[in-house]
Design a protein around this motif. Structure first.
Motif, PDB file in Angstrom:
ATOM      1  N   ALA A  18      20.064 -40.369 -43.927  1.00 50.96           N
ATOM      2  CA  ALA A  18      20.179 -39.948 -42.532  1.00 50.96           C
ATOM      3  C   ALA A  18      18.827 -39.544 -41.960  1.00 50.96           C
ATOM      4  O   ALA A  18      18.730 -39.210 -40.777  1.00 50.96           O
ATOM      5  N   GLY A  19      17.797 -39.558 -42.797  1.00 49.49           N
ATOM      6  CA  GLY A  19      16.459 -39.244 -42.315  1.00 49.49           C
ATOM      7  C   GLY A  19      15.967 -37.855 -42.653  1.00 49.49           C
ATOM      8  O   GLY A  19      14.926 -37.424 -42.151  1.00 49.49           O
ATOM      9  N   ILE A  20      16.691 -37.139 -43.515  1.00 44.33           N
ATOM     10  CA  ILE A  20      16.251 -35.805 -43.909  1.00 44.33           C
ATOM     11  C   ILE A  20      14.985 -35.909 -44.780  1.00 44.33           C
ATOM     12  O   ILE A  20      14.956 -36.662 -45.757  1.00 44.33           O
ATOM     13  N   LEU A  21      13.964 -35.145 -44.422  1.00 40.70           N
ATOM     14  CA  LEU A  21      12.737 -35.073 -45.210  1.00 40.70           C
ATOM     15  C   LEU A  21      12.626 -33.650 -45.770  1.00 40.70           C
ATOM     16  O   LEU A  21      12.228 -32.730 -45.057  1.00 40.70           O
ATOM     17  N   PRO A  22      12.989 -33.448 -47.026  1.00 37.40           N
ATOM     18  CA  PRO A  22      12.948 -32.090 -47.591  1.00 37.40           C
ATOM     19  C   PRO A  22      11.532 -31.596 -47.802  1.00 37.40           C
ATOM     20  O   PRO A  22      10.639 -32.362 -48.183  1.00 37.40           O
ATOM     21  N   ILE A  23      11.319 -30.319 -47.535  1.00 37.36           N
ATOM     22  CA  ILE A  23      10.011 -29.690 -47.720  1.00 37.36           C
ATOM     23  C   ILE A  23       9.670 -29.675 -49.211  1.00 37.36           C
ATOM     24  O   ILE A  23      10.545 -29.437 -50.052  1.00 37.36           O
ATOM     25  N   PRO A  24       8.427 -29.928 -49.587  1.00 39.82           N
ATOM     26  CA  PRO A  24       8.053 -29.963 -51.010  1.00 39.82           C
ATOM     27  C   PRO A  24       8.355 -28.657 -51.726  1.00 39.82           C
ATOM     28  O   PRO A  24       8.299 -27.575 -51.143  1.00 39.82           O
ATOM     29  N   THR A  25       8.669 -28.794 -52.999  1.00 43.99           N
ATOM     30  CA  THR A  25       8.920 -27.631 -53.836  1.00 43.99           C
ATOM     31  C   THR A  25       7.624 -27.007 -54.316  1.00 43.99           C
ATOM     32  O   THR A  25       7.524 -25.799 -54.483  1.00 43.99           O
ATOM     33  N   ASN A  26       6.590 -27.842 -54.543  1.00 44.50           N
ATOM     34  CA  ASN A  26       5.317 -27.315 -55.035  1.00 44.50           C
ATOM     35  C   ASN A  26       4.150 -27.955 -54.287  1.00 44.50           C
ATOM     36  O   ASN A  26       4.299 -28.952 -53.576  1.00 44.50           O
TER      37      ASN A  26
END
Length: 255
Positions: A126-134
């Motif tokens: 759906a186009g979600i870009l998750p923020i990096p974990t590290n």
């Protein structure tokens, strides 16, 4: 201004929406960019489903009003960044599909959204870009965000980071969320969700204002342009926030 129930907070980083997946972290080899006919086909399918859900949500569930939504539609296919106040759990994600139906959009979100075993696996389509974990993932993430915008997508960003349901003011946000339009030279917009008294309901009428485009001023360093752009958008959103006339949830700082 009409008031409702009370929420208490210590800092602007406090969370009021907690899911069972809050601690979810992205795998070290997580990929933000994908290719291939199979991926594209699923992207079209999931985006189409999200468009339908968004239409039903805004027309029948919340019956929200959008003012000047055509401003963003004029930039369809050109790529842009859209900044919003973070006050609706579902609505803040669905507004992207409501404003730009039948188009690919991207939404920067916390990794917790991907923690659900079933729904979480569908969100990237759906186009979600998750923020990096590290920190080591940051470069690939930034490249993906810029590439999606330069490909003609609208990228939605909520610089307040945490959802505060029905909050009627604009919380501080860092200039770091504004380096994408500075790096790419693309237009920025802001959407401000406001809350108003209904005659026949205890729940507020939601009105969403769209403003822009905004560009950083010339003759400044990149860091100065980020700060300048953040100030422009914050000032516009604060002006719109003054239109709120119902405080469905009252937020009070603990001393």
């Amino acid at each position: 201004m009409k008031k409702g129930k009370n929420y208490f907070y210590q800092t602007y980083s406090d969370d009021f929406i907690n899911s069972g997946n809050q601690q979810y972290q992205l795998p070290k080899n997580y990929r933000w960019l994908h290719h291939g006919k199979g991926w594209f086909g699923l992207r079209v399918l999931i985006t189409g489903i999200a468009d339908v859900i968004a239409w039903l949500y805004f027309h029948f569930i919340t019956r929200s009003k959008v003012i000047a939504g055509e401003k963003i539609k004029k930039y369809q296919g050109k790529g842009c960044f859209v900044y919003g106040n973070h006050t609706q759990t579902q609505g803040d994600a669905l507004i992207a599909f409501h404003l730009l139906p039948h188009r690919f959009v991207n939404i920067i979100a916390t990794p917790a959204n991907l923690g659900n075993f079933i729904v979480g696996r569908l969100l990237p389509f759906a186009g979600i870009l998750p923020i990096p974990t590290n920190f080591h993932q940051l470069n690939k993430f930034t490249q993906a965000v810029n590439k999606q915008a330069q490909s003609g997508h609208a990228v939605f960003i909520y610089p307040e980071a945490h959802v505060w349901p029905f909050y009627t003011k604009i919380r501080p946000f860092s200039r770091s969320a504004f380096h994408y339009p500075v790096d790419t030279g693309l237009a920025s917009f802001c959407i401000t969700t406001t809350y108003h008294t209904r005659r026949w309901s205890s729940k507020p009428q939601i009105v969403i204002y769209v403003d822009g485009p905004f560009y950083p001023r010339d003759g400044l360093t990149k860091r100065q342009q980020q700060l300048d752009l953040s100030r422009q958008i914050a000032a516009c959103m604060k002006k719109r926030a003054k239109l709120n006339d119902m405080e469905y949830i009252h937020y009070e700082k603990v001393k």
